[in-house]
Each structure stands twice: as structure tokens, then as C-alpha cells.
Design a protein around this motif. Structure first.
Motif, mmCIF file in Angstrom:
data_model
loop_
_atom_site.group_PDB
_atom_site.id
_atom_site.type_symbol
_atom_site.label_atom_id
_atom_site.label_comp_id
_atom_site.label_asym_id
_atom_site.label_seq_id
_atom_site.Cartn_x
_atom_site.Cartn_y
_atom_site.Cartn_z
ATOM 1 N N GLN A 61 0.708 -1.243 -0.073
ATOM 2 C CA GLN A 61 0.128 -0.096 -0.021
ATOM 3 C C GLN A 61 1.104 1.226 0.122
ATOM 4 O O GLN A 61 2.003 1.056 0.428
ATOM 5 N N ILE A 62 0.385 2.317 -0.720
ATOM 6 C CA ILE A 62 1.028 3.616 -0.206
ATOM 7 C C ILE A 62 0.223 4.777 -0.050
ATOM 8 O O ILE A 62 -0.973 4.811 -0.628
ATOM 9 N N SER A 63 0.020 5.309 1.123
ATOM 10 C CA SER A 63 -0.414 6.518 1.482
ATOM 11 C C SER A 63 -0.058 7.634 1.207
ATOM 12 O O SER A 63 1.118 7.940 1.732
ATOM 13 N N ALA A 64 -0.400 8.577 0.490
ATOM 14 C CA ALA A 64 0.229 9.847 0.052
ATOM 15 C C ALA A 64 -1.128 10.701 -0.218
ATOM 16 O O ALA A 64 -2.553 10.389 -0.350
ATOM 17 N N TRP B 221 -1.886 14.018 -12.626
ATOM 18 C CA TRP B 221 -0.981 12.938 -13.157
ATOM 19 C C TRP B 221 -0.224 12.012 -12.261
ATOM 20 O O TRP B 221 0.245 10.985 -12.672
ATOM 21 N N LEU B 222 0.011 12.569 -11.289
ATOM 22 C CA LEU B 222 0.726 11.518 -10.355
ATOM 23 C C LEU B 222 -0.385 10.535 -9.629
ATOM 24 O O LEU B 222 0.026 9.311 -9.785
ATOM 25 N N ARG B 223 -1.406 10.894 -9.536
ATOM 26 C CA ARG B 223 -2.715 9.842 -9.254
ATOM 27 C C ARG B 223 -2.710 8.810 -10.258
ATOM 28 O O ARG B 223 -2.869 7.416 -9.935
ATOM 29 N N LYS B 224 -2.869 9.286 -11.435
ATOM 30 C CA LYS B 224 -2.971 8.368 -12.851
ATOM 31 C C LYS B 224 -1.751 7.394 -12.769
ATOM 32 O O LYS B 224 -1.729 6.290 -13.273
ATOM 33 N N SER B 225 -0.581 7.914 -12.335
ATOM 34 C CA SER B 225 0.786 7.203 -12.579
ATOM 35 C C SER B 225 0.772 6.069 -11.706
ATOM 36 O O SER B 225 1.492 4.965 -11.733
ATOM 37 N N PHE B 226 0.076 6.293 -10.543
ATOM 38 C CA PHE B 226 -0.284 5.095 -9.503
ATOM 39 C C PHE B 226 -1.393 3.885 -9.777
ATOM 40 O O PHE B 226 -1.489 3.116 -8.996
ATOM 41 N N GLY B 227 -2.167 4.429 -10.553
ATOM 42 C CA GLY B 227 -3.231 3.462 -10.916
ATOM 43 C C GLY B 227 -4.111 3.316 -9.769
ATOM 44 O O GLY B 227 -4.311 4.323 -8.777
ATOM 45 N N GLN B 228 -4.587 1.998 -9.364
ATOM 46 C CA GLN B 228 -5.245 1.511 -8.324
ATOM 47 C C GLN B 228 -4.676 1.939 -6.740
ATOM 48 O O GLN B 228 -5.321 2.254 -5.840
ATOM 49 N N ILE C 167 -2.724 13.111 9.295
ATOM 50 C CA ILE C 167 -2.806 11.597 10.023
ATOM 51 C C ILE C 167 -4.108 11.326 9.495
ATOM 52 O O ILE C 167 -4.744 10.129 9.208
ATOM 53 N N GLN C 168 -5.317 12.180 9.286
ATOM 54 C CA GLN C 168 -6.644 11.800 8.816
ATOM 55 C C GLN C 168 -6.547 11.399 7.241
ATOM 56 O O GLN C 168 -7.248 10.389 6.875
ATOM 57 N N ASP C 169 -5.679 12.054 6.448
ATOM 58 C CA ASP C 169 -5.500 11.643 5.225
ATOM 59 C C ASP C 169 -4.718 9.983 5.103
ATOM 60 O O ASP C 169 -5.125 9.297 4.278
ATOM 61 N N VAL C 170 -3.874 10.057 5.932
ATOM 62 C CA VAL C 170 -3.273 8.573 6.262
ATOM 63 C C VAL C 170 -4.400 7.329 6.456
ATOM 64 O O VAL C 170 -4.449 6.473 5.980
ATOM 65 N N LEU C 171 -5.260 7.764 7.660
ATOM 66 C CA LEU C 171 -6.187 6.832 7.663
ATOM 67 C C LEU C 171 -7.263 6.655 6.827
ATOM 68 O O LEU C 171 -7.644 5.438 6.471
ATOM 69 N N ALA C 172 -7.422 7.591 5.907
ATOM 70 C CA ALA C 172 -8.429 7.708 4.744
ATOM 71 C C ALA C 172 -8.066 6.758 3.634
ATOM 72 O O ALA C 172 -8.770 6.280 2.782
ATOM 73 N N SER C 173 -6.376 6.752 3.424
ATOM 74 C CA SER C 173 -6.106 5.966 2.385
ATOM 75 C C SER C 173 -5.296 4.786 2.515
ATOM 76 O O SER C 173 -5.044 4.129 1.654
ATOM 77 N N LEU C 174 -5.281 4.481 3.775
ATOM 78 C CA LEU C 174 -4.428 3.360 4.263
ATOM 79 C C LEU C 174 -5.426 2.227 4.723
ATOM 80 O O LEU C 174 -6.380 2.597 5.741
ATOM 81 N N ASP C 175 -5.239 0.908 4.431
ATOM 82 C CA ASP C 175 -6.158 -0.248 5.106
ATOM 83 C C ASP C 175 -5.512 -0.668 6.156
ATOM 84 O O ASP C 175 -4.498 -1.691 5.904
#
Length: 311
Positions: free
Chosen positions: A57-60, A70-77, A116-124
Motif C-alpha cells: 500500500q502507499i498512503s499519500a 498526473w501523479l494519481r494516474k501514474s499509480f493507478g489503483q 494523519i486523517q489523510d493517512v487513515l483515509a487512504s491506508l487499510d
């Protein structure tokens, strides 16, 4: 294999060079090379894991401009759940020099607003239980860094090992920056730093003395890794003592992100429960290939790397 995640800075890199000397203000010079690519420590680590076919996983976060898209598209799913920060995406222009050094000009952009809220929203977190999470770009992600203690608590509750690569502070190793970084060490299972960073954290110049000083600030069963560039890397743990692995001699083409690629190889081997010497050798081998190829590529799977780097 243990689950892996990287958390921190993803930005856009524009690499130009080589520039033999800094130009006089108001003038223009021509360079032979340019490359527009994904950058940031977290971004580089994820790209290396992707190339090695390592699930992770990558949280960013990204900005709300075209660069962010462009960055989001570069990482796909992998990037589909990244929060968007209103405003521009962080851009770093790297000027390379013939001696393999480089100079960076970086905008503030979106990175200081990552929380930290961004991390918890994007990390399982559930999927990461029992695994390893790498925190990087610490001195660029201001809001998140302020809440590292919260993340450390979450990691401890879920049996997640924490690895840390602070990077070099933009303002240098001031007394304040040194004190902040030293506070984080006690919550980390792995610290991956350059030789200069370890010397700055410890206040000592001797390589082994500096490493032991920093290691003393970590948990008793934690591991300190010191990246030595062309000299390889060393690890220090209570179980193994000091373990050193040399680097092969390669033609250096592009060293940008070499430490991040090392982190990817090292932690991927750790996730396979490999011994410390194997982990160091894997990180060194993968980073050495990365800096000696353009465009950057990786010719082996992790299993092959572990077999070929077996001490």
C-alpha cells in the motif's frame, strides 16, 4: 510475506543536467538531459516495489492541479484513495552535476498539508496488521509529522512494525530538528538513514560510535541501518551486532532516489523474514542497479535478488 506500506511524500520531479557550474544570474545554459517523473521518497519506494512485483500500500496526497491528476494516474489503483489537497502539487526541480551530486529546488505545494486523517483515509490498517509501514519525507509532511505519536499508537495496537527514513531537513539539522527526530526513534523498529544523517542525529563523527549512539535511542530489539552510498550499508541490531555489506562497482548514471530504492529492497527482504545480512545485500544490489541504468529498471524478482545476494 509480511504486508508492506509506505507513507509520506509523493511529488513531481523534473530532472535537468548535468550542469558543470552554477550559471551567473540572468544567463542561460544548455544541458543534455531532462526527465519528468514521479518523485518523493514514498513515490520512489513504491515504484521500486512495483517493479519487483511486491504487493504493498502507499498512503499519500496530491494537489488539486494537473500535476496532482498526473501523479494519481501514474499509480493507478494504488493511488485511487489518495486525498486531494486544495492547491498546487509539490514540484521538485533537480539539477544534476558531473560529480554525481545534485541540487534541488522544491516548492511547498501540497506536502505540508498531509495529515494523519489523510493517512487513515487512504491506508487499510486491517490489511497491514502484522506488517511493516515505512514513514518517509518527515520534514516535508508537516501536519502528519506533528501527529506521528498518533500513528505510532495505531501501529502498536495493530502489531505493525514502523520503519523511518526522515530525510534531510530543509533547514538543516538544527537543535529543534535533531530533538524532534530523536523523539521518533524510540517508537521505531527500523531506522534507515544516511551516514551524514546518523552523524547529525548523534552529534558524533565516528561511524560506529555515531551508529551506537543512535541505536541507543531506539527500542532494544530495533535495527538501525546506515546507508553508505558507494561503500554499501551497515546494520546494527542487538542480535547481530554490526553487519556491513559492500556495494558493487557500477557506472553511476543517476543517484536520485537511490536511498529510497535501497529502503524498498531492504524492507521487502525483511518482509520475507530474511537475515539482516541478506536484507542489507538485497537493498544494496537493487539500489546499485537503479543508479546505473537509464531509464531506471530492475531485472530480477525479489526471490532472485535474495538468492543472488546471499552472503
Amino acid at each position: 510475506m509480511l504486508p508492506l506500506a509506505v507513507i509520506g511524500n509523493v511529488n513531481v520531479d523534473l530532472i535537468l543536467g548535468p550542469a558543470p557550474a552554477w550559471p551567473q544570474a540572468g544567463t542561460e545554459i544548455l544541458v543534455d538531459h531532462d526527465e519528468f517523473r514521479v518523485g518523493g521518497s514514498a513515490g520512489n519506494t513504491s515504484l521500486a516495489w512495483q517493479a519487483l512485483n511486491i504487493p504493498h500500500q502507499i498512503s499519500a496526497t496530491v494537489g488539486s492541479d494537473e500535476y496532482g491528476g498526473w501523479l494519481r494516474k501514474s499509480f493507478g489503483q494504488l493511488g485511487k484513495d489518495w486525498p486531494t489537497c486544495e492547491g498546487s502539487t509539490t514540484l521538485s526541480v533537480g539539477i544534476t552535476h558531473p560529480n554525481n551530486e545534485r541540487t534541488f529546488f522544491t516548492t511547498h505545494g501540497h506536502l505540508p498539508h498531509m495529515s494523519i486523517q489523510d493517512v487513515l483515509a487512504s491506508l487499510d490498517i486491517k490489511a497491514l496488521k502484522g506488517g511493516i509501514a515505512l514513514l518517509c519525507g518527515s520534514f516535508l509532511t508537516n501536519c502528519l509529522t506533528d501527529d506521528y505519536a498518533h500513528f505510532f499508537e495505531i501501529a502498536q495496537k495493530n502489531g505493525i512494525q514502523v520503519a523511518l527514513d526522515t530525510g534531510w531537513p530543509v533547514g538543516g539539522w538544527t537543535a529543534e530538528n535533531r530533538a524532534r527526530a530523536r523523539q521518533w526513534l524510540g517508537a521505531c523498529d527500523y531506522v534507515l538513514s544516511s551516514e551524514n544523517e546518523v552523524a547529525s542525529l548523534s552529534g558524533q563523527s565516528g561511524q560506529h560510535d555515531a551508529a551506537r549512539n543512535v541505536k541507543a535511542l531506539m527500542k532494544p530489539d530495533a535495527t538501525l541501518i546506515v546507508k553508505l552510498g558507494p561503500l554499501g550499508a551497515l546494520g546494527l541490531s542487538a542480535e547481530d551486532g554490526i553487519v556491513r555489506v559492500p556495494a558493487p562497482s557500477v557506472e553511476v548514471i543517476d543517484t536520485i532516489g537511490a536511498g529510497d530504492v535501497f529502503n524498498a529492497g531492504f524492507l521487502a527482504a525483511c518482509a520475507q523474514h530474511a537475515p539482516l545480512e541478506h536484507c542489507l545485500a538485497t537493498g544494496v544490489a537493487i539500489a546499485s542497479q537503479a543508479i546505473s541504468t537509464a531509464p531506471r529498471h530492475y531485472d530480477f524478482q525479489l526471490e532472485t535478488a535474495l538468492r543472488e545476494t546471499s552472503p
